[in-house]
Design an enzyme around this catalytic site. Structure first.
Site, mmCIF file in Angstrom:
data_model
loop_
_atom_site.group_PDB
_atom_site.id
_atom_site.type_symbol
_atom_site.label_atom_id
_atom_site.label_comp_id
_atom_site.label_asym_id
_atom_site.label_seq_id
_atom_site.Cartn_x
_atom_site.Cartn_y
_atom_site.Cartn_z
ATOM 1 N N SER A 221 58.912 -72.970 -28.054
ATOM 2 C CA SER A 221 59.755 -71.914 -28.599
ATOM 3 C C SER A 221 59.929 -72.106 -30.113
ATOM 4 O O SER A 221 58.936 -72.142 -30.836
ATOM 5 C CB SER A 221 61.095 -71.903 -27.852
ATOM 6 O OG SER A 221 61.806 -70.722 -28.100
ATOM 7 N N ASP A 450 56.921 -63.889 -20.474
ATOM 8 C CA ASP A 450 57.920 -64.567 -21.313
ATOM 9 C C ASP A 450 58.747 -63.517 -22.044
ATOM 10 O O ASP A 450 58.219 -62.751 -22.844
ATOM 11 C CB ASP A 450 57.204 -65.477 -22.313
ATOM 12 C CG ASP A 450 58.151 -66.348 -23.124
ATOM 13 O OD1 ASP A 450 59.327 -65.968 -23.292
ATOM 14 O OD2 ASP A 450 57.707 -67.399 -23.596
ATOM 15 N N HIS A 477 59.933 -68.612 -19.763
ATOM 16 C CA HIS A 477 59.813 -68.940 -21.178
ATOM 17 C C HIS A 477 59.367 -70.393 -21.305
ATOM 18 O O HIS A 477 60.145 -71.299 -21.057
ATOM 19 C CB HIS A 477 61.157 -68.721 -21.869
ATOM 20 C CG HIS A 477 61.180 -69.116 -23.310
ATOM 21 N ND1 HIS A 477 60.246 -68.671 -24.215
ATOM 22 C CD2 HIS A 477 62.030 -69.922 -24.009
ATOM 23 C CE1 HIS A 477 60.515 -69.172 -25.414
ATOM 24 N NE2 HIS A 477 61.590 -69.945 -25.303
#
Length: 507
Positions: A221, A450, A477
């Site tokens: 991320s 995601d 995610h």
């Protein structure tokens, strides 16, 4: 309605008129970090994390200058980065540094939970696993701490849904106070140094302190932004880098917000379809009515929070934070169904409040980590935002089109500007194309479902970096090293042997 403070966490809520305090940061060329490893004073980690599952972990601190342009000055202010190392269980090949995202999440705390999953893999056997909390975050000092627990609870209780001129002024006033508190309590000099470019330099200092010639890196991320910033500044020092759940950093943040809104709508649609296939779905069975049904359940919370065992109740803001938190992974869909069912039946809606608390890192005693404050500080140091109110009204219009499930009321032509418009420390860089550290050094992982970092961003970044892409077909995610061997096995081979994954691998 554009909800700047949502769990989507691309655009930060609020606005602050502190123009007179503006401080522009200048990022000089990457400073050389000495490669001679200093003597680190390692100690047990019991004061930092629960070491029951990571008994071999050792911890230390690495000092870095708050202002890298003043690194040669021995009297310059420093930050102390918290570092944890879990030794390889077999014959050591090297060290892997990781960042779990956020920004603002403690990498040390996450690694204490993540490392046991790797213990019996080639990664755990061949590499020391290292996590460091970036400047201002988690266990590093000084910490970014702008608000008290009570102030954060109060902020969450306000629905912030009135987009009339008066309502927008109210929302901006709330956030004007938030940013002023941050400037007063943290100080401008430290806020000015909270950019990802500076954290990348800090990571190079950690690499050097560990005595490693090159960097191996797991970036999840927001950690992908840290990784690409490092690769841009120190391309020759990258050995192997995995980027999973790539943050869109090469477009402006407002376009990214609209893009992410579409991702969360896709995730909601997938959840609603799954829910409808099960008995007693609180959204019903008519796919054309899922969004309307959600609003019937959640919108009344703007006037009165839902009942919970916790005396706070579940506010409108908390309900959507909890909903969006659950959309990060289909593993949390059952909890979301429980929460929406409670709203439908008028019973205690603690599930949604607990999801919101988990995301915002509030514990059972009502204490928050500083993740929210650090999140704001990093994004405002990184991203450039226009000041024209009309821009945000247009973004609100586009966001409503892309994400009707998360849009309250009707479009008014007004929307609050985000905090970063008037943040006291100005970003030093503009969005720009990514640069590759060289062939064979990076692998990108992207999940088709995601919501937070949409799949296409990973495709685009892999192309920019001329890196192989591993596609995961799933609603979550990030996925790397969560147990899917189709994804994990080629990544293990990449880090151990620098073997490239098969072309166009899909899992």
């Amino acid at each position: 309605m554009l909800r700047w403070g949502s769990v989507a966490r691309v655009v930060v809520s609020g606005v602050v008129c502190v123009v007179t305090l503006a401080l522009t940061t200048t990022v000089p060329p990457a400073a050389a970090v000495p490669d001679a490893a200093p003597t680190l004073q390692w100690h047990g980690c019991g004061d930092w994390v629960d070491t029951a599952k990571v008994p071999t972990a050792r911890c230390t601190s690495v000092a870095v200058p708050v202002d890298w342009s003043d690194a040669a000055n021995p009297q310059a202010p420093q930050a102390q980065l918290a570092v944890m190392r879990i030794p390889a269980t077999g014959k050591k090949l090297g060290t892997i540094i990781s960042n779990p995202g956020g920004p603002g999440v403690s990498a040390v705390e996450v690694m204490s939970r993540f490392a046991p999953k790797l213990e019996n893999t080639e990664i755990g056997r061949r590499f020391d696993l290292v996590a460091f909390d970036p400047r201002g975050v988690g266990l590093s000092t000084p910490e970014i701490r702008c608000e008290t627990d009570a102030e954060l609870d109060e902020y969450r209780a306000d629905p912030q849904v009135d987009y009339s001129p008066a309502g927008v002024a109210h929302i901006e006033d709330l956030d004007r106070e938030r940013a002023q508190r941050c400037a007063d309590r943290v100080g401008l000099a430290f806020l000015a140094g909270m950019s990802t470019e500076n954290s990348a330099r800090d990571m190079d200092a950690v690499r050097a302190a560990l005595g490693e010639e090159q960097l191996n890196f797991f970036g999840y991320s927001y950690g992908t932004r840290l990784g690409t910033a490092y690769a841009e500044q120190f391309p020759d020092r990258v050995r192997a880098m995995m980027l999973d759940g790539v943050v869109d950093q090469f477009t402006d943040p407002l376009a990214g917000a609209v893009e992410q809104a579409a991702g969360f709508q896709q995730a909601f649609d997938a959840y609603a379809a799954d829910c409808a296939s099960r008995p007693d779905c609180p959204l019903g069975t008519d796919s054309a009515a899922f969004v309307d049904r959600l609003h019937q359940l959640v919108d009344p919370l703007t006037d009165k929070p839902a009942r919970t065992a916790d005396p706070r109740g579940t506010s409108y803001s908390d309900a959507f934070t909890g909903i969006e938190d659950a959309l990060y992974s289909d593993e949390d869909w059952p909890r979301l169904t429980e929460g929406l069912t409670a709203l439908a039946r008028g019973t205690d809606a603690d599930d949604l409040l607990e999801l919101a608390d988990e995301y915002l890192e509030r514990d059972e005693d009502g204490h928050y980590t500083n993740s929210e404050d650090a999140f704001n500080a990093v994004h405002c140091a990184d991203d450039v935002y226009p000041s024209d109110p009309a821009v945000y009204a247009d973004v609100d219009r586009r966001t409503r089109e892309m994400s009707p499930f998360n849009s309250y009321g009707e479009f008014t032509g007004y929307a609050p500007r985000p905090l970063c418009v008037f943040w006291p420390a100005r970003p030093a860089t503009e969005p720009h194309p990514l640069t590759s550290p060289g062939p064979g050094k990076v692998v990108v992982v992207s999940s088709t479902g995601d919501p937070a970092t949409p799949y296409q961003v990973g495709v685009d970044v892999a192309r920019q970096l001329d890196a192989p892409l591993i596609t995961f077909d799933g609603n979550q995610h990030t996925v790397a090293f969560s147990g899917n061997r189709c994804v994990d096995a080629p990544l293990e081979a990449f880090f151990v042997d620098l073997a490239q994954p098969p072309a166009d691998l899909r899992c």
